[in-house]
Motif scaffolding. Sequence first.
Motif, short mmCIF file in Angstrom:
data_model
loop_
_atom_site.label_atom_id
_atom_site.label_comp_id
_atom_site.label_asym_id
_atom_site.label_seq_id
_atom_site.Cartn_x
_atom_site.Cartn_y
_atom_site.Cartn_z
N GLU A 68 0.82 -1.22 0.00
CA GLU A 68 0.00 0.00 0.00
C GLU A 68 0.85 1.27 0.00
O GLU A 68 0.41 2.32 -0.47
N ALA A 69 2.06 1.17 0.53
CA ALA A 69 2.96 2.33 0.57
C ALA A 69 3.73 2.50 -0.74
O ALA A 69 4.47 3.47 -0.92
N GLY A 70 3.53 1.55 -1.66
CA GLY A 70 4.22 1.63 -2.94
C GLY A 70 5.59 0.99 -2.94
O GLY A 70 6.35 1.11 -3.90
N ASP A 71 5.93 0.29 -1.84
CA ASP A 71 7.23 -0.39 -1.74
C ASP A 71 7.15 -1.77 -2.36
O ASP A 71 6.11 -2.44 -2.29
N GLU A 72 8.25 -2.21 -2.94
CA GLU A 72 8.31 -3.56 -3.51
C GLU A 72 8.44 -4.59 -2.39
O GLU A 72 9.23 -4.41 -1.47
N VAL A 73 7.65 -5.67 -2.49
CA VAL A 73 7.74 -6.77 -1.53
C VAL A 73 8.07 -8.03 -2.32
O VAL A 73 7.28 -8.48 -3.15
N THR A 74 9.26 -8.59 -2.06
CA THR A 74 9.68 -9.82 -2.74
C THR A 74 9.09 -11.02 -2.00
O THR A 74 9.36 -11.21 -0.83
N THR A 75 8.29 -11.80 -2.71
CA THR A 75 7.62 -12.94 -2.08
C THR A 75 8.25 -14.29 -2.41
O THR A 75 8.00 -15.28 -1.75
N HIS A 76 9.08 -14.31 -3.46
CA HIS A 76 9.71 -15.58 -3.83
C HIS A 76 11.02 -15.30 -4.55
O HIS A 76 11.09 -14.41 -5.39
N LEU A 77 12.04 -16.06 -4.19
CA LEU A 77 13.31 -16.07 -4.92
C LEU A 77 13.55 -17.49 -5.38
O LEU A 77 13.53 -18.40 -4.57
N ASN A 78 13.73 -17.68 -6.67
CA ASN A 78 14.01 -19.04 -7.12
C ASN A 78 15.46 -19.38 -6.84
O ASN A 78 16.32 -18.49 -6.79
N CYS A 79 15.72 -20.62 -6.65
CA CYS A 79 17.09 -21.10 -6.52
C CYS A 79 17.23 -22.22 -7.54
O CYS A 79 16.72 -23.31 -7.32
N PRO A 80 17.85 -21.94 -8.68
CA PRO A 80 17.89 -22.94 -9.75
C PRO A 80 18.45 -24.27 -9.27
O PRO A 80 19.29 -24.28 -8.40
N PRO A 81 17.98 -25.42 -9.83
CA PRO A 81 16.97 -25.49 -10.89
C PRO A 81 15.56 -25.57 -10.31
O PRO A 81 15.37 -25.93 -9.16
N GLY A 82 14.59 -25.23 -11.14
CA GLY A 82 13.20 -25.35 -10.72
C GLY A 82 12.28 -24.52 -11.59
O GLY A 82 12.73 -23.80 -12.48
#
Length: 198
Positions: A68-82
């Motif tokens: 809501e504040a306009g900030d980016e929220v990272t919800t997932h980081l992949n870790c190859p492989p997948g």
Amino acid sequence: MFSDKMYQHLFSNAAAQVKLTASDITLCRKYFEPVLFAKNEIIEEEGHIPKYLYYVVSGFIRLFHYNEAGDEVTTHLNCPPGFITSYSHFNSQTKAAENVECITECELLRITKADLDTICEQSSVFKDYSILVFQMALAYNENRARELASLTAEQRYTKLIDNYPAIIHHVPLQYIASFLGMKPESLSRIRRKITKDN
């Protein structure tokens, strides 16, 4: 030759879960498209129906949305492989609430929902594999939610770098901090403390 190495990467990953036949491999080559994306490129946008499911051959990708504040929220980081995409929206073909962004340059294999359905209809092995992939994604998200609720910030960071040490060298700290549910300055303090203790 380049794309063949990418396919071999997928086949090795699948073969660890299911027994691939020659016809399964032919179907994969027919329906999975090899693609390259540049660093910082957004490949799926929130507010749009996800076009593809991606298999990560190399590189790092994140899912993120704006709060809501306009900030980016990272919800997932992949870790190859997948595999990675906005899973629930890809499966239901509804508008996604998050973006998919290449953090680094990425080598990917991608497939549309229609083509994934076609492969699953033609190959019981690949259908089993796709169900396994989806179940692993659900289990990962459930485990992540549990860790965010039960582990301290330092424990979350330590577990991440123990399991995926390459992340530190390829993913900006602000993304890692957001993914772990903390501010970048908190992560910096934790890293300094761990370095000092060691």
